[in-house]
Design an enzyme around this catalytic site. Sequence first.
Site, mmCIF file in Angstrom:
data_model
loop_
_atom_site.group_PDB
_atom_site.id
_atom_site.type_symbol
_atom_site.label_atom_id
_atom_site.label_comp_id
_atom_site.label_asym_id
_atom_site.label_seq_id
_atom_site.Cartn_x
_atom_site.Cartn_y
_atom_site.Cartn_z
ATOM 1 N N HIS A 23 45.034 40.722 38.159
ATOM 2 C CA HIS A 23 44.228 41.918 38.796
ATOM 3 C C HIS A 23 44.853 42.303 40.179
ATOM 4 O O HIS A 23 45.462 41.656 40.809
ATOM 5 C CB HIS A 23 42.785 41.421 39.084
ATOM 6 C CG HIS A 23 42.786 40.076 40.145
ATOM 7 N ND1 HIS A 23 42.924 40.317 41.368
ATOM 8 C CD2 HIS A 23 42.500 39.009 39.771
ATOM 9 C CE1 HIS A 23 42.883 38.931 42.054
ATOM 10 N NE2 HIS A 23 42.901 38.112 41.074
ATOM 11 N N ASP A 24 45.168 43.503 40.086
ATOM 12 C CA ASP A 24 45.731 44.311 41.230
ATOM 13 C C ASP A 24 47.252 44.114 41.412
ATOM 14 O O ASP A 24 47.647 44.610 42.410
ATOM 15 C CB ASP A 24 45.233 43.704 42.692
ATOM 16 C CG ASP A 24 43.621 43.962 42.676
ATOM 17 O OD1 ASP A 24 42.953 45.213 42.687
ATOM 18 O OD2 ASP A 24 42.676 42.999 42.693
ATOM 19 N N GLY B 267 47.211 37.388 41.029
ATOM 20 C CA GLY B 267 46.620 38.525 41.745
ATOM 21 C C GLY B 267 47.437 39.063 42.648
ATOM 22 O O GLY B 267 48.054 38.391 43.510
#
Length: 263
Positions: free
Chosen positions: A122-123, A140
């Site tokens: 994520h991200d 992440g």
Amino acid sequence: MPANVHATALVDPAAELADGVQVGPFCVIGPGVRIGQGTSIGAHCVIEGPTTIGRDNRIGSHNALGIAPQDKKYAGEPTELHIGDGNTIFQFCTFSRGTAQDGGVTRVGHHNWIMAYVHLAHDVQLGSHTILANNATLAGHVHVDDWAIIGGLSGIHQFCHIGAHVMTGFQSHVSQDVPPFMTVSGNPLAVHGYNAEGLRRRGFSKERIGLVKQMHKLLYREGLTLEAAKAAIAALKGTVEGGDADVDGLLGFLAASTRGIVR
């Protein structure tokens, strides 16, 4: 030419497929997915939304893209995955959407070469023209700048920043920021030089490569403190035609580092 969807694929009516998109057998494409013109999706892929995929991407079989973040804080927020144009994504890769705790978007740039079993958590913010070898794993909030190369079976710790033109060797354990141009490998990670061959391939002049060599020496070979090395690197501005951007890029990276650089 309209999209060509295999009879065994399941495409949600709320997905948007541009002209020339090809969807292989047994794919599942959910609502909120948008796929740009000329992109091909191999067999058995799962793409969840909200996900936007640009033009002319080649996506191999058995990829899972736009999946929910592997983050216990994730509570179903409508975060996104954005993939640019001209990327090649091989088999069995997993790309997560972003989280509300960051910008909410996992982002992949243009013309990247992403080999099998790569994970983008994520991200992640992946630039353009990068190469990620088999089983590279980005945790992440990792940022990877343009033209970087991540070696096979390498792991990048969350919140790390990999600079432009960096090369990490096989099975590198990256837990700190890696400044632009450097070559690193190992566990614990160590800097072994600068990416001279990569710079030559990208059209850097001999003078600019010499400047990068000098910056590497000041940062890693002269025994200087970080502040003294930054001052010495700044003094190189104006010495090589076209080199000021390289100096500014390195100094800007050092100034923005939050995890500290590998030294």
